[in-house]
Every structure is written in C-alpha cells, then in structure tokens.
Design a protein around this motif. Structure first.
Motif, PDB file in Angstrom:
ATOM      1  N   UNK A   1      -1.488  11.338   7.073  1.00 26.46           N
ATOM      2  CA  UNK A   1      -1.515  10.260   6.211  1.00 26.46           C
ATOM      3  C   UNK A   1      -2.597   9.906   5.374  1.00 26.46           C
TER       4      UNK A   1
ATOM      5  N   UNK B   1       0.057  -3.370   8.825  1.00 32.29           N
ATOM      6  CA  UNK B   1       0.770  -3.226   7.719  1.00 32.29           C
ATOM      7  C   UNK B   1       2.228  -2.650   8.174  1.00 32.29           C
TER       8      UNK B   1
ATOM      9  N   UNK C   1       1.187   5.482   0.662  1.00 28.56           N
ATOM     10  CA  UNK C   1       0.397   6.603   1.371  1.00 28.56           C
ATOM     11  C   UNK C   1       1.342   7.878   1.203  1.00 28.56           C
TER      12      UNK C   1
ATOM     13  N   UNK D   1       6.039  13.228   2.023  1.00 25.67           N
ATOM     14  CA  UNK D   1       6.866  11.834   2.527  1.00 25.67           C
ATOM     15  C   UNK D   1       6.039  10.925   1.945  1.00 25.67           C
TER      16      UNK D   1
ATOM     17  N   UNK E   1       1.952  11.593   3.150  1.00 25.30           N
ATOM     18  CA  UNK E   1       2.028  12.310   4.330  1.00 25.30           C
ATOM     19  C   UNK E   1       2.579  13.818   4.206  1.00 25.30           C
TER      20      UNK E   1
ATOM     21  N   UNK F   1       5.044   6.982   1.466  1.00 28.22           N
ATOM     22  CA  UNK F   1       5.453   5.794   2.412  1.00 28.22           C
ATOM     23  C   UNK F   1       4.914   4.542   1.941  1.00 28.22           C
TER      24      UNK F   1
ATOM     25  N   UNK G   1       0.872  -1.121  -0.210  1.00 32.19           N
ATOM     26  CA  UNK G   1       0.063  -0.038   0.209  1.00 32.19           C
ATOM     27  C   UNK G   1       0.934   1.130   0.012  1.00 32.19           C
TER      28      UNK G   1
ATOM     29  N   UNK H   1      -4.265   7.463   2.154  1.00 30.38           N
ATOM     30  CA  UNK H   1      -3.986   6.369   1.497  1.00 30.38           C
ATOM     31  C   UNK H   1      -4.066   6.623  -0.261  1.00 30.38           C
TER      32      UNK H   1
ATOM     33  N   UNK I   1       5.569  -0.125   7.912  1.00 34.15           N
ATOM     34  CA  UNK I   1       6.041   0.653   6.710  1.00 34.15           C
ATOM     35  C   UNK I   1       7.472   0.921   6.580  1.00 34.15           C
ATOM     36  N   UNK I   2       7.719   1.438   5.425  1.00 36.78           N
ATOM     37  CA  UNK I   2       9.119   1.473   5.115  1.00 36.78           C
ATOM     38  C   UNK I   2       9.583   3.097   5.536  1.00 36.78           C
TER      39      UNK I   2
END
Lengths: 113, 115
Positions: free
Chosen positions: A43, A102, A35, A88, A37, A90, A33, A45, A104-105
């Motif tokens: 944040x 989920x 996102x 940002x 930000x 994500x 997924x 989707x 996140x990176x």
C-alpha cells in the motif's frame, strides 16, 4: 452513515490510455487520500486532498493526478497508462484534522493490458 | 524514506487461540498508529488505533501494544475466529503536527485461522 464508495469497481485499459477513478467520502469528511496497492509494493500513498486542495503528495510520477470537488468527492486520473499501473486503487476519507483514522473504500481494480 | 515492517508474513492459529501480530516502525517521530484488516476483495477495515502517549489500548477482542523504546507495535486478537482470517496491516502517521493524512503501511501479515 454510508461508507466510502468508489467507482468503477473494475476497469480494464490498454497501455497509453488514460483513466479516471472516482471516490465519494463518508458524509461530513473533508479529507480524501488515495493509495495504490500492488503485490510487490504493498500500500503506497499517492496524495491527499482537503478542501479542494492537494495537501500532501507521495512519490508518484506526474502521470498521477487528482482533484477534489466542493462536495468533497474526489477523482484521480492516470494518464499514459503503463502495465505497472495495474493495481487496486483505494481511497480513504477522514474529517481532515490530522492523525486520525482513515476509512477506506472497496477500491477500484485497474488492469492495464 | 521511513518504513514500517512486519516480522512475519504469515501466521496460522487454531480457532479459539490468541493471535499476536507484530510490526516494527522506524520513524521515532511517528505519533499515531493504526491497525487495519483487509479481507480478499475488500478495502482495509479499521480495527484499532493508538497514539504515542499510550502504551496499550483495548477494543473488542483486540489489544494494541506500543513500545516506543524499541519502536514496536503489536496486535493481539483474543479467541481467534475463522472470520479473523485476513491480511493485517499496521500503519503509521509519519507527519505529526502537520494535520495531514499520510499513512505509511507495513507489508502485511496474512492470518489464517484453522477450524
């Protein structure tokens, strides 16, 4: 197990250009997924890919697109960049069974000038 | 659309005290909730989750409480440490049963731990 990785970490573009961001999910995860930000919107989707298919989509214009490869790695593309696209970005991965955590990176910081 | 909101944008606590971060959600159909912690320059980090068939779930130094009657979620951090300073987000999955991952996030609460 390695975590979610995103490249590049930082990017500077100018208005009108296009950009491609990459995400490698946790090994074995099939869902990715994306996102966005920002300080103003928080944040939000963008979309989700599972087994190379877009399974879910947020309320973003068509300039935002993505794809997923057979190894579950995913890319997102933003065309005709606008100043407001500075954010940002994500990505998060999960096994894809729904209603699950989920992971996140670290994100890609995009600055549009 | 559905929304997830936080009552307090900032929270300051003394080191060693307990912290409570609150979150209100509006979609009564949401059945899965997650708390994330985000430190500066990093992506959100999973803390704890809870499904709607539970009222309480405990982790290491953290507890999440879910009150479905008033659609309220809280995160309790015991013996808060300086390393707990971060922005905390609650997130809800608003598409139960679809098997899809689509999290709606709250605006976040910044927790500052005073040494």
């Amino acid at each position: 197990k390695a975590g979610v990785t995103q490249t590049p970490r930082y990017l500077i573009k100018t208005r009108g250009q296009q950009v491609t961001l990459s995400c490698s999910p946790i090994s074995g995860h099939r869902s990715v997924s994306w996102y966005q930000q920002t300080p103003g919107q928080g944040l939000q989707f963008l979309f989700e890919y599972f087994s190379e298919t877009q399974r879910n989509k947020g309320n973003f214009p068509g300039r935002f697109s993505g794809r997923q490869f057979s190894n579950s790695r995913s890319e997102m593309n933003v065309s005709t960049l606008e100043l407001g696209d500075s954010a940002l970005y994500l990505c998060a991965s999960s096994s894809g069974q729904g209603r699950e955590t989920q992971y996140f990176g670290p994100g890609t910081r995009l600055l549009v000038l | 659309g559905e929304s997830v909101g936080l009552h307090l944008p900032t929270l300051s606590v003394q080191e060693g005290d307990n912290s409570i971060i609150n979150c209100a959600y509006s979609n009564s159909a949401s059945d899965y909730f997650i708390w994330y912690k985000q430190e500066s320059g990093k992506g959100p980090q999973f803390i704890i989750d809870i499904r709607s068939n539970m009222d309480k779930r405990q982790g290491q130094r953290v507890t999440v409480l879910l009150n479905k009657t008033v659609k309220h979620l809280s995160l309790q951090i015991a013996a808060t440490q300086p390393g707990d300073s971060a922005v905390y987000f609650c997130a809800e999955n608003t598409q139960p049963g679809r098997g899809a991952n689509n999290l709606f996030f709250g605006t976040g609460t910044r927790l500052t731990v005073i040494p």
